[in-house]
Structures are given as C-alpha cells and as structure tokens.
Design an enzyme around this catalytic site. Structure first.
Site, short mmCIF file in Angstrom:
data_model
loop_
_atom_site.label_atom_id
_atom_site.label_comp_id
_atom_site.label_asym_id
_atom_site.label_seq_id
_atom_site.Cartn_x
_atom_site.Cartn_y
_atom_site.Cartn_z
N SER A 155 70.61 13.58 29.95
CA SER A 155 70.38 12.82 28.73
C SER A 155 71.54 12.91 27.76
O SER A 155 72.22 13.94 27.67
CB SER A 155 69.11 13.34 28.05
OG SER A 155 68.96 12.79 26.75
N ALA A 185 61.44 13.73 37.01
CA ALA A 185 60.30 14.42 36.41
C ALA A 185 60.78 15.41 35.33
O ALA A 185 61.67 16.21 35.57
CB ALA A 185 59.51 15.18 37.47
N ARG A 208 63.25 12.48 11.50
CA ARG A 208 62.61 13.43 12.40
C ARG A 208 63.57 14.54 12.81
O ARG A 208 64.76 14.30 12.97
CB ARG A 208 62.10 12.70 13.65
CG ARG A 208 61.01 11.70 13.36
CD ARG A 208 60.51 11.02 14.62
NE ARG A 208 61.55 10.21 15.25
CZ ARG A 208 61.31 9.38 16.27
NH1 ARG A 208 60.10 9.28 16.78
NH2 ARG A 208 62.30 8.67 16.78
N TYR A 243 64.40 20.16 24.41
CA TYR A 243 64.60 19.13 25.43
C TYR A 243 66.07 19.06 25.84
O TYR A 243 66.41 19.11 27.02
CB TYR A 243 64.14 17.77 24.90
CG TYR A 243 64.57 16.61 25.77
CD1 TYR A 243 63.97 16.39 27.00
CD2 TYR A 243 65.60 15.74 25.36
CE1 TYR A 243 64.37 15.34 27.82
CE2 TYR A 243 66.00 14.69 26.17
CZ TYR A 243 65.39 14.50 27.39
OH TYR A 243 65.80 13.45 28.19
N ARG A 273 72.23 3.78 18.13
CA ARG A 273 71.82 4.10 19.48
C ARG A 273 72.48 3.13 20.47
O ARG A 273 72.71 1.96 20.16
CB ARG A 273 70.29 4.00 19.63
CG ARG A 273 69.51 5.02 18.79
CD ARG A 273 69.70 6.42 19.29
NE ARG A 273 68.97 7.41 18.49
CZ ARG A 273 69.48 8.07 17.46
NH1 ARG A 273 70.73 7.84 17.08
NH2 ARG A 273 68.77 8.96 16.81
N ILE A 330 61.74 1.19 20.95
CA ILE A 330 61.57 -0.19 21.40
C ILE A 330 60.12 -0.52 21.77
O ILE A 330 59.58 -1.52 21.28
CB ILE A 330 62.56 -0.53 22.52
CG1 ILE A 330 63.97 -0.68 21.92
CG2 ILE A 330 62.15 -1.82 23.25
CD1 ILE A 330 65.06 -0.98 22.91
N PHE A 337 57.90 5.61 33.79
CA PHE A 337 58.60 4.40 33.34
C PHE A 337 59.83 4.11 34.20
O PHE A 337 59.91 3.09 34.89
CB PHE A 337 58.95 4.56 31.87
CG PHE A 337 60.04 3.67 31.37
CD1 PHE A 337 60.03 2.31 31.65
CD2 PHE A 337 61.08 4.19 30.62
CE1 PHE A 337 61.05 1.48 31.19
CE2 PHE A 337 62.10 3.37 30.15
CZ PHE A 337 62.09 2.01 30.44
N ASP A 379 54.59 12.80 41.67
CA ASP A 379 54.25 12.72 40.26
C ASP A 379 52.92 13.42 40.01
O ASP A 379 51.99 13.29 40.82
CB ASP A 379 54.14 11.25 39.83
CG ASP A 379 54.34 11.05 38.33
OD1 ASP A 379 53.52 11.58 37.56
OD2 ASP A 379 55.27 10.33 37.94
N ASP A 393 53.13 18.62 41.16
CA ASP A 393 53.86 19.04 39.96
C ASP A 393 55.14 19.75 40.38
O ASP A 393 55.13 20.57 41.31
CB ASP A 393 52.97 19.99 39.14
CG ASP A 393 53.47 20.20 37.73
OD1 ASP A 393 54.59 20.74 37.57
OD2 ASP A 393 52.76 19.82 36.78
#
Length: 302
Positions: A115, A72, A262, A139, A206, A183, A11, A31, A51
């Site tokens: 992130s 990645a 979640r 993560y 968010r 979204i 994306f 990728d 990879d």
C-alpha cells in the site's frame, strides 16, 4: 496457470478473479468471507473458505497452485488503530503463512498487495519506491513488515513482487461499511441525495486508480517484476474536487460538508510510476472520469 487469490471474494480479489478467468487461468479464491462475499465471485472461480491465520488451511489451499496473489488483509486503517494486534495477526502472521506455504508448495511466483500508506504523510511527490517509509498507522506498519518478509522469502527461493496500490476504486467496492473508502461512500450518498462528508479541509490529494487497471498490473506481475512497484496513475486530485466530480456525474444535488480530519490520514499521495512501466510494462489506461462513470453505473444497477 493455476492461481490462488487470498481475499479472493473481496473487492479487488473478485475483480481480479474475473479478469484472470477471462485470460484463461484457473482461479481459486481463499477467503474467510468476513468482508468478502461469495456472490462477488464470477462463475468458474473455486471458493475455499478459510482464514490466512490458519496455517493448515492455507497450506491445503496452496497445494497444486502455480502462483499466489496475496490480497487478504485487515485493510481498514481506523480498525487497525483500534486493534493493532488484529492487524499484526492478519497482515503479518497471515502473510508469513501464505509465503511459507507457497515456498513449500513450489509456487513459481507470489504477488503481494502492499500500500501507498507505507509512505506516510508529506512524502516527496511524485513518490518513488526509494522514498523512506514513514508509516502512520498499524495498517501501514504491517504492510511494510509484509514487504520485508517478501524480501526474505525471495532470497530463499520464492520469487516475489510487492505492488504498492494507491487508492483503488471500482465496481464491487462495499459502500456500506463504516470504514468505507471515499469513492463508494460519495457515490452512494450522491445517488441518495444525502450530504457528502469530506474529512478535514478536503485539500488532501489522492492518486486514484481503477480496479481494472490494478488487475492488469497484477497479471503482469505474475510473470514479471520483483521487489516493490507503485501501482497508480501518476495523477492526483483533491478529495474535495473528487466529491464535486461525483456529484456532477450522478446528477445529484447533494451538499458537501466537512468533518474533522481523521487520524492516520496522509495529506498528500501521488505516485511516480516509472518503475512499474519499466519492470512490468504497466501504464494505467483508465482516466478518473471514465472510471467513475463506470463505477456509478455499476452502483445504479445494484
């Protein structure tokens, strides 16, 4: 500039490839196509299938590059909770492979996608880069480890910059994955007249940033900045309000329904964007409404 993008068919990667090509750069996408798609790539981008866990494949792809953008990763939080070892292999060992290959190849700059998830639940808002990390998922833990390795390699001859992306959205985001972000899932279901599922009470906030703005931030970081920088708008919206906005923009009659909250899902997210403005000269230019309209239009075409 010759630029390698790991995860370049995904994306953000494919949008970035298009952006950098338009700026006159030579782009190679590396990728494994596990979630990225070859057809996402714009004409002119070279695709190398491989990879990041494969040391030799990464080294071969890195040869001759001036810079690398490392996107990645195993990005689905729920999947990393199910399989923490996979997150470690891809997000930590994969990052080491990329940084090691970049240093050995004499790459001038490595930009890494981190992130906002590293901040965890209920950080001080707006959240600055000096906030103590409280990762709530494998993560987030692995993204924080990635940042630490970036610091190590920066002290050993490889300039690095870690961009802490907040909630990125826009064209080419996969709406069909079981781990799909809010979204794309909301837009797809609205266009089909199906209910929109909001997890928890929907009052979690968010800071959503368009992928076009993210691409600009990455381009700036290729020649500016170091350490970590938030990449966000500095504005937030509740998930419930977001769902209502998408229903309105699509002209849908979809209902908004609730499901249990979640695991690993932070309650608040709002960035302080002062450092990105100072170090990178970056300020988000796309309003949420404008970005959503553009995203809805792209989904209708699909």
């Amino acid at each position: 500039m010759r630029i390698l993008i790991t995860g370049g068919a995904g994306f953000i990667g494919s949008n970035l490839a298009e952006h950098l090509l338009a700026k006159g750069h030579a782009v190679t996408a590396f990728d494994n196509l596990s979630s990225g798609k070859k057809e996402n790539l714009p004409p002119g981008a070279v695709l190398i299938k491989g990879d990041v866990r494969d040391t030799n494949a990464v080294a071969n792809a890195m040869a001759g590059q001036d810079a690398v953008v490392h996107l990645a990763a195993e990005v689905f939080v729920a999947k990393t909770i199910e399989d923490p070892a996979l997150a470690e292999q891809v997000n930590v060992l994969g990052t080491i492979n990329v940084l090691q290959a970049a240093r050995q190849a004499g790459v001038k700059k490595a930009v890494l996608a981190s992130s906002a998830a590293i901040y965890g639940d209920e950080p001080t808002v707006p959240t600055t880069e000096s906030e103590r990390p409280r990762p709530m998922s494998p993560y987030a833990i692995t993204k924080l480890a990635m940042e630490d390795y970036a610091v190590f390699y920066a002290s050993n001859g490889l300039p690095t910059c870690c961009l802490r992306f907040f909630n990125v959205y826009g064209p080419k985001q996969d709406p069909k994955s079981q781990y799909s972000a809010a979204i794309p899932a909301f837009i797809t279901r609205s266009l089909e007249g199906e209910p929109l599922t909001v997890y928890g009470d929907g009052l979690q906030t968010r800071d959503f940033i368009s992928v076009g703005d993210v691409c600009r931030a990455v381009e700036l970081a290729l020649t500016k900045g170091s350490g970590t920088c938030n990449v966000a708008t500095g504005k937030s919206v509740t998930v419930k309000a977001l769902a209502g906005m998408i229903v309105r923009l699509t002209g849908s009659k979809s209902a908004i329904v609730h499901a249990p909250a979640r695991a690993g899902d932070p309650r608040t997210s709002l960035a302080d964007v002062t450092k990105a403005k100072k170090q990178l000269g970056f300020v988000a230019a796309t309003s949420l409404e404008e970005g959503l309209k553009k995203t809805v239009a792209s989904y209708k075409k699909r």
